[in-house]
Design an enzyme around this catalytic site. Structure first.
Site, PDB file in Angstrom:
ATOM      1  N   GLY A 235     -11.008  25.403  37.154  1.00 27.85           N
ATOM      2  CA  GLY A 235     -11.923  24.148  37.416  1.00 27.85           C
ATOM      3  C   GLY A 235     -10.619  23.033  37.850  1.00 27.85           C
ATOM      4  CG  PHE A 236      -7.077  23.875  37.730  1.00 23.20           C
ATOM      5  CD1 PHE A 236      -6.495  24.146  36.881  1.00 23.20           C
ATOM      6  CD2 PHE A 236      -7.385  24.818  38.585  1.00 23.20           C
ATOM      7  CE1 PHE A 236      -5.933  25.480  36.694  1.00 23.20           C
ATOM      8  CE2 PHE A 236      -7.227  26.099  38.454  1.00 23.20           C
ATOM      9  CZ  PHE A 236      -6.361  26.311  37.358  1.00 23.20           C
ATOM     10  N   GLY A 504     -11.540  19.042  25.146  1.00 18.36           N
ATOM     11  CA  GLY A 504     -12.604  20.166  24.662  1.00 18.36           C
ATOM     12  C   GLY A 504     -12.520  20.507  23.172  1.00 18.36           C
ATOM     13  CG  ASN A 589      -5.705  31.573  19.992  1.00 23.91           C
ATOM     14  OD1 ASN A 589      -4.546  31.953  19.939  1.00 23.91           O
ATOM     15  ND2 ASN A 589      -6.887  32.396  19.922  1.00 23.91           N
ATOM     16  CB  THR A 592      -5.894  30.254  23.890  1.00 21.85           C
ATOM     17  OG1 THR A 592      -5.911  29.741  22.576  1.00 21.85           O
ATOM     18  CG2 THR A 592      -6.613  31.688  23.934  1.00 21.85           C
ATOM     19  CD  GLN A 596      -5.445  26.074  29.053  1.00 15.18           C
ATOM     20  OE1 GLN A 596      -5.543  24.898  29.857  1.00 15.18           O
ATOM     21  NE2 GLN A 596      -5.859  27.274  29.491  1.00 15.18           N
ATOM     22  CE  LYS A 659      -1.373  14.088  18.434  1.00 12.44           C
ATOM     23  NZ  LYS A 659       0.222  13.693  18.640  1.00 12.44           N
ATOM     24  CB  VAL A 661      -2.521  22.626  24.499  1.00 13.91           C
ATOM     25  CG1 VAL A 661      -1.933  22.001  23.354  1.00 13.91           C
ATOM     26  CG2 VAL A 661      -3.630  23.433  24.313  1.00 13.91           C
ATOM     27  CD  GLU A 663      -6.031  17.180  31.651  1.00 11.56           C
ATOM     28  OE1 GLU A 663      -6.482  16.725  32.631  1.00 11.56           O
ATOM     29  OE2 GLU A 663      -6.541  17.083  30.480  1.00 11.56           O
TER      30      GLU A 663
HETATM   31 MO1  MOS Z   1      -8.979  17.889  33.963  1.00 12.87          MO
HETATM   32  S1  MOS Z   1      -8.268  17.118  35.433  1.00 12.87           S
HETATM   33  O1  MOS Z   1      -9.241  16.495  32.969  1.00 12.87           O
HETATM   34  O2  MOS Z   1     -10.341  18.668  34.413  1.00 12.87           O
END
Ligand code: MOS
Length: 713
Positions: A235-236, A504, A589, A592, A596, A659, A661, A663
């Site tokens: 998605g980004f 998330g 984890n 993962t 990221q 926190k 990770v 972005e």
């Molecule tokens: Mo990201 S740009 O917060 O889906």
């Protein structure tokens, strides 16, 4: 052979639960969902950027074998107003950008839908379009709030006086281009109506947001709308809210009375599903003789569409990264005849850090300071609004990175190292991203002593969300993750925030922790530690917990080090090595999380060297509208990337101490690359991407530019 594992809950390198499903092709994405009697939709884009559709001649399309219906504003079902005007598709004759969808053809096969779409005849009145962002555009204005809800302007002290009195100064302007997310899975929806209920399978980062938007637009109680997004192919940010595809599919399904699948063609994804706005950013830095910042100015210009005001918060990073007594940060935006821009991985901070962290490198060069030292010496104690940081380990990241990268003894003089035909250089940049948490709900149910069901409406967009949420649930229940069945990706589970803003895991994980701890207490308290045969269930909502948190500045930090080689004859830049050292709270984890950070750093290299969405200024068309024209880094472009995550304890975040990770890893990467290119060549690249052509063009003026280093004293 038995595998001995120390731990299986939080902190364990658990592989993704859905990995096998994905690599064997079993995982179903939005358009894959088998539904009996499905019809297929194909969009018709406007071939002009501004004007009005007078009428649509549907006859030739309806004559195509298999075409069931052609929707346009003259016959489409009416939609209610929602917060996002872009979602009111096919409602008015107005066209506000090139590629806006002006008709939708529905047919029994995708092929006939496409053939029908090509046969539709649009009669329109067009007008000249204004499509180019310029720093002197008369339409630029200062919005009160920018994306993320930040104030558009935030000043502190007296910037002009501070800057005027500074002993070393940089005043430079940086450009970042429009960019597209190009997730592997295009925007796609399968939609059907069932006894007045609307069901959609949608490629979205937030089924809660999509459900709410559809409920508003179609005037339905939210409980009559169900949105599934079990698997999402990236998605980004482009799938961060409801998009035109889901509304069109739902509308078409209602009109033809059967399920409709709409998988947006790639060109339509480029035109209508969002992009990162270009920016023009002026950064002014003033320092005293010892290399302490006395003034920081960061002014950003970006574009938005006629339909939506969206202002990229590019200057906000300058309110966080350094301590400075005199600060001026502001944003201006201009509404053009262009598609609505949107969030793209680290909105604001990512383009903003390219400007700020390039300028810091220019300041280091102007003052003859080591760029790592300069950053350490200007570390901040609070953010620009005076809030203390809940935790902050930027200095530790810089020091650890410098050690691991082998920074010590680096000769700061640019353009002096060679290896054969290559010029070599290294650069550094700092990284930060907010640690956001939003309210979420979750439920937990005990079936037996070693069988638990946990549900949270997370979206796993390829991040491993369901895997880490199961780890969190298992820890909170005090059982092995194998005892937990985790469900995500269904709006019926209950409200939960978007898989975006790197929020998330913190947000969903808090609700999961709360539901699971309540369940454990309930079982232990009333049933002597055993699940009764009829089971126990709990649900949790973290709204009140979040409201009770004290006011801290919560951010993750990091430092990126980059080594490049540049061929001065061809302008080719190769990234040899990239090292990122990050501090992002507790890592749930490591597998993962590393994935990221690595992915985001790769995307940062891609941004630095390749990515740009080129708009034809006359037609307002993104001409780079497929993956042969829009270049992203592929395996051969990706260097050796090392990721290290420091241990960080932070009691002010959430019960997991985590926190985000997702972005963090892209912020600062492009500046680290550009700074290394400068170190290699002496050429300061203030515009992205650093393509061979751009570098060769800049190198023609390199000697004169170096004699009067743009605005430094
Ligand atoms: Mo990201 S740009 O917060 O889906």
């Amino acid at each position: 052979m038995t595998e001995v594992r120390e731990r299986t809950g939080v902190g364990a390198a658990e592989p993704r639960l859905e990995a096998r499903e994905k690599v064997t092709g079993q995982a179903l994405y939005a358009a894959d969902r088998p539904v009996p009697g499905a019809a297929y939709a194909w969009p018709v884009p406007a071939a002009f950027a501004r004007g009005r559709v007078n009428t649509v001649d549907t006859g030739p399309a309806l004559a195509v074998d298999g075409v069931l219906s052609v929707l346009w504003h003259g016959n489409a079902p009416r939609l209610e107003r929602s917060g996002d005007p872009h979602l009111r598709v096919l409602q008015t004759p107005e066209v506000t950008y090139r590629g806006q969808i002006v008709a939708l053809v529905v047919a029994t096969t995708p092929e006939s839908a496409r053939e029908g779409a090509e046969a539709v005849v649009i009669d329109a009145r067009t007008a000249p379009a204004d499509t180019v962002l310029r720093a002197d555009h008369a339409g630029l204005y200062e919005p009160e709030l920018v994306n993320g809800g930040y104030p558009g302007r935030l000043d502190k002290g007296d910037f002009d006086t501070g800057f005027g009195a500074a002993e070393v100064r940089v005043d430079a302007t940086y450009h970042t281009p429009a960019e597209h997310h190009v997730a592997m899975e295009p925007h796609a929806t399968t939609a059907f109506w069932e006894h007045g209920r609307l069901v959609v399978y949608d490629a979205t980062q937030s089924s809660t947001a999509v459900r709410d938007s559809l409920a508003t637009l179609f005037e339905l109680p939210p409980q009559l709308v169900r949105v599934h997004n079990e698997h999402v192919g990236g998605g980004f940010g482009s799938k961060g809210a409801a998009k035109p595809n889901v509304v069109l599919a739902a509308m078409a399904a209602r009109v033809v009375g059967r399920p409709v699948k709409l998988a947006m063609p790639r060109a339509a994804v480029f035109a209508t599903e969002g992009y990162r706005t270009p920016t023009i950013q002026r950064v002014r830095l003033g320092a005293d003789r010892r290399g302490r910042l006395v003034a920081l100015g960061h002014e950003s210009c970006s574009q938005s569409s006629r339909l939506v005001e969206y202002t990229e918060q590019a200057a906000v990073v300058s309110r966080v990264l350094y301590g400075v007594p005199n600060l001026a940060t502001g944003h201006r935006v201009v509404r053009l005849d262009v598609p609505p821009p949107t969030w793209m991985r680290a909105p604001g901070d990512c383009p903003g850090a390219f400007a700020l962290e390039s300028a810091m490198d220019e300041l280091a060069a102007a003052g003859n300071w080591d760029p790592v030292r300069l950053r350490i010496d200007n570390d901040a104690v609070t953010d620009a609004e005076g809030r203390p940081f809940s935790s902050r380990h930027l200095v530790e990241c810089l020091l650890r990175g410098a050690e691991r990268f082998g920074w010590a003894g680096r000769d700061p003089r640019p353009g002096t190292r060679r290896e054969g035909r290559w010029l070599l250089g290294s650069g550094v940049a700092a990284t930060t991203f907010p640690a956001i948490t939003m309210p979420s709900t979750a439920t937990a149910r005990a079936i037996s002593d070693d069988d638990f069901e946990v549900a949270v409406n997370a979206a796993d967009i390829g991040t491993g969300a369901r895997t880490v949420l199961r780890q969190i649930a298992a820890d909170a229940l005090g059982v092995d993750p194998g005892c937990v069945d985790i469900s995500v990706g269904d709006s019926a589970i209950g409200p939960a925030p978007v898989a975006g803003g790197s929020m998330g895991t913190s947000s969903w994980g808090w609700a999961v922790t709360k539901a699971c701890r309540q369940l454990r207490e309930r079982i232990d308290g009333a049933h002597q530690g055993h699940v009764p045969p009829e089971g126990v269930a709990t649900d949790a909502d973290t709204t009140a917990d979040l409201a009770a948190r004290p006011d801290y500045a919560r951010h993750a930090f990091g430092a990126q080090f980059c080594a490049v080689r540049v061929d001065p004859a061809t302008g080719e830049v190769r990234v040899d090595r990239l090292l990122g050292v990050f501090a992002a709270g507790r890592i749930i984890n490591p597998l993962t999380a590393r994935s990221q950070l690595l992915g985001a750093m790769t995307m940062g290299v891609s941004m630095a060297l390749m990515e740009q969405s080129v708009m034809d200024r006359r037609s307002g068309d993104f001409v780079t509208s497929d993956l042969s024209a829009y270049h992203v880094a592929v395996n051969a472009d990706v260097p050796r990337i090392d990721v290290e995550v420091l241990e960080e304890e932070d009691p002010h975040l959430n019960p997991m101490g985590s926190k985000g990770v997702g972005e963090l890893g892209i912020v600062g990467t492009a500046a680290a690359v550009a700074n290394a290119v400068h170190h290699a060549t002496g050429i300061r690249m203030r515009s992205l991407p650093i393509t061979p052509a751009a570098l060769l063009y800049a190198s023609r003026g390199a000697y004169s530019a170096r004699a009067s280093t743009g605005g430094t004293t």
